[in-house]
Scaffold this active site. Sequence first.
Site, short mmCIF file in Angstrom:
data_model
loop_
_atom_site.label_atom_id
_atom_site.label_comp_id
_atom_site.label_asym_id
_atom_site.label_seq_id
_atom_site.Cartn_x
_atom_site.Cartn_y
_atom_site.Cartn_z
N LYS A 288 0.81 -1.23 0.00
CA LYS A 288 0.00 0.00 0.00
C LYS A 288 0.84 1.28 0.00
O LYS A 288 0.40 2.32 -0.45
CB LYS A 288 -0.96 -0.01 1.19
CG LYS A 288 -2.09 -1.00 1.02
CD LYS A 288 -3.12 -0.88 2.12
CE LYS A 288 -4.21 -1.91 1.93
NZ LYS A 288 -5.29 -1.79 2.91
N GLY B 120 -5.67 -0.66 18.06
CA GLY B 120 -4.67 -1.05 17.06
C GLY B 120 -4.15 0.15 16.29
O GLY B 120 -4.87 1.14 16.10
N ALA B 121 -2.88 0.06 15.88
CA ALA B 121 -2.26 1.19 15.17
C ALA B 121 -1.45 0.68 13.97
O ALA B 121 -0.39 1.20 13.67
CB ALA B 121 -1.39 1.99 16.12
N ARG C 197 -0.95 -2.16 21.65
CA ARG C 197 -0.02 -2.96 22.47
C ARG C 197 1.27 -2.18 22.69
O ARG C 197 1.72 -2.00 23.80
CB ARG C 197 0.24 -4.28 21.74
CG ARG C 197 1.11 -5.23 22.45
CD ARG C 197 1.20 -6.54 21.71
NE ARG C 197 1.64 -6.36 20.32
CZ ARG C 197 1.77 -7.35 19.45
NH1 ARG C 197 1.50 -8.59 19.82
NH2 ARG C 197 2.17 -7.12 18.21
P1 ATR Z 1 -2.72 -4.13 9.37
O1 ATR Z 1 -1.87 -3.46 8.37
O2 ATR Z 1 -3.68 -5.14 8.77
O3 ATR Z 1 -3.42 -3.22 10.30
P2 ATR Z 1 -0.46 -4.60 11.06
O4 ATR Z 1 0.20 -3.41 10.52
O5 ATR Z 1 0.34 -5.83 11.24
O6 ATR Z 1 -1.74 -5.05 10.21
O7 ATR Z 1 -1.12 -4.15 12.45
C1 ATR Z 1 -1.55 -5.03 13.33
C2 ATR Z 1 -2.10 -4.30 14.58
O8 ATR Z 1 -2.56 -5.33 15.41
C3 ATR Z 1 -1.06 -3.51 15.35
O9 ATR Z 1 -1.70 -2.48 16.04
C4 ATR Z 1 -0.57 -4.56 16.36
O10 ATR Z 1 -0.04 -4.03 17.55
P3 ATR Z 1 1.52 -3.58 17.63
O11 ATR Z 1 1.59 -2.23 16.97
O12 ATR Z 1 1.78 -3.51 19.08
O13 ATR Z 1 2.31 -4.62 16.92
C5 ATR Z 1 -1.85 -5.28 16.66
N1 ATR Z 1 -1.63 -6.64 17.14
C6 ATR Z 1 -1.21 -7.68 16.42
N2 ATR Z 1 -1.15 -8.78 17.18
C7 ATR Z 1 -1.53 -8.41 18.44
C8 ATR Z 1 -1.68 -9.09 19.68
N3 ATR Z 1 -1.43 -10.39 19.78
N4 ATR Z 1 -2.10 -8.39 20.73
C9 ATR Z 1 -2.37 -7.07 20.63
N5 ATR Z 1 -2.25 -6.36 19.49
C10 ATR Z 1 -1.83 -7.03 18.40
#
Ligand code: ATR
Length: 497
Positions: free
Chosen positions: A299, A359-360, A383
């Site tokens: 993207k 989530g970010a 997280r």
């Molecule tokens: P996408 O582009 O689809 O949003 P990504 O960039 O991998 O996917 O983002 C995943 C999100 O899920 C992030 O906010 C991630 O938190 P971190 O920034 O701390 O990595 C969150 N996430 C993924 N696995 C997680 C888990 N087991 N517990 C809590 N948050 C999680």
Amino acid sequence: MLCLTLTGSTLEEDRSLVIRNRKWISLVELRVDFLLPEEQRKASLFPSMVDLPVILTLRRVCDGGRCTMGEKQRLQMLYDIAKGDFSYVDIEEDVKKAELKFKEAGTETKIDFENLLRMRNIRIIRSYHDFEKVPADIYGHISKLAAKGDIAKIAVTPKSMIDVISLFKVQQELKSIKDKIIIGMGDFGVCTRILYKKCGSLLSFCTDGTQQLPAPGQLCAQVMSELYRSDKLDEHTHIYGIIGNPVHHTSSPLIHNPGFEAIHYNAVYVPFLVDSVRAFFKLAEMIQIHGFSVTVPHKRNVQPYLGRITREVKQIGACNTVTRIQNMWKGTNTDYYGFLAPIANQLAQGTIHTALVIGAGGASRAIIWALHNRGVKVTVINRSLEHAQSIASETMSTVDSLENCSHYSGKVDLIVQTTSVGMTPNEEGDPVPALRFSGKEIVYELIYHPRETVFLKRAKSAGCRVIEGRDMLMEQGKLQFEAFTGYHYPHWINPKI
Ligand code: ATR
């Protein structure tokens, strides 16, 4: 033509595969090497058991088959079975002319198998396989295979977008060779199977779907014919697609292809596994792709190739839709508007003032910007705080950690879940088990597999209005459809995503 590869262990089983797939296929390939030994002896009868042309194939292990006989014995068996009413016989490229001379019982003269087939109007398919790569001199290989007027078949394994380009170039390079079969195996090759006509291939192989895969990357007959309409594509068909890595799990073809068909728009939407965005843009120019969706991890990567981007793409830093506008690529972001569509009324009525975004990651950026631009005060909980910090400061949002989620119970108008926690196959996950719902907030989930996550179920039972991930997927897909075709998505169809 779509050719069903038959991998049953008995002739009767193969016959029932033909009946089951009959409406989607034009011919079949009898893989004698999959038959039980006692069935192999009767294989010459098979063409009389079905009402379609049959290719006879007895594939060696080194070419991806199961035949373990010595070469002499294998070719003798091929010769014997070919006495049946087959339309094509597959002979591997390295089989020498001298190996194809056979004595008939009671006579001394040797019969030239190739000549015999030609006299009987049975076409020879000269096949070449490579399960590792696309060989360097692929065009030379094909020319050699076709030299005697046979059908040249190459089944090779692209390992990159550059390899895929070399398969699509076959048609351009070898236009004079009419009868050829070009197959890209494996995940990179899927687009060449669907768009086989663009590679100049006479046919594409497919499976029954319930059988063991005879070759890596093969799709089932129903999907090839009904979803991709591969056999109906022509030189006027507009090509669209989705690029990603991985890309096989995408639901977008299930949205766009039925949409095209419903409005009688001559177009196809194909998944492209892309390792290099630069190479993909080259392919897009070469085969005149009209537009495409972009998913993880490209993207951001597509942006240097875009001549125009919208304000949203600039803000979010991510583009999920690319269309061709007057010889230029234009990037838009339909996640942004797709997210807003299900809550448009509430936003217009001014009932959403505050939102909690969980989530970010990449997906949450579009959402945070969309809410911010609509005047909603956003808190991002994540997280890892540092991942959330930059998007939060760009949009004047507040940041907090996941552990503090319970502080927001009953305090916000909208909660959006953007993490992958709870997604298939880890469906028991809940990113914020301590967060309680008052029942008044709108709860929005981005995950669409499963349709209802644990998080969403909790919200529903608390009495909240919930929005499923499928809703946003459909909304962003509809907007892409409009960008691609200029038409509204047909409201009367309900894609099976
Ligand atoms: P996408 O582009 O689809 O949003 P990504 O960039 O991998 O996917 O983002 C995943 C999100 O899920 C992030 O906010 C991630 O938190 P971190 O920034 O701390 O990595 C969150 N996430 C993924 N696995 C997680 C888990 N087991 N517990 C809590 N948050 C999680």
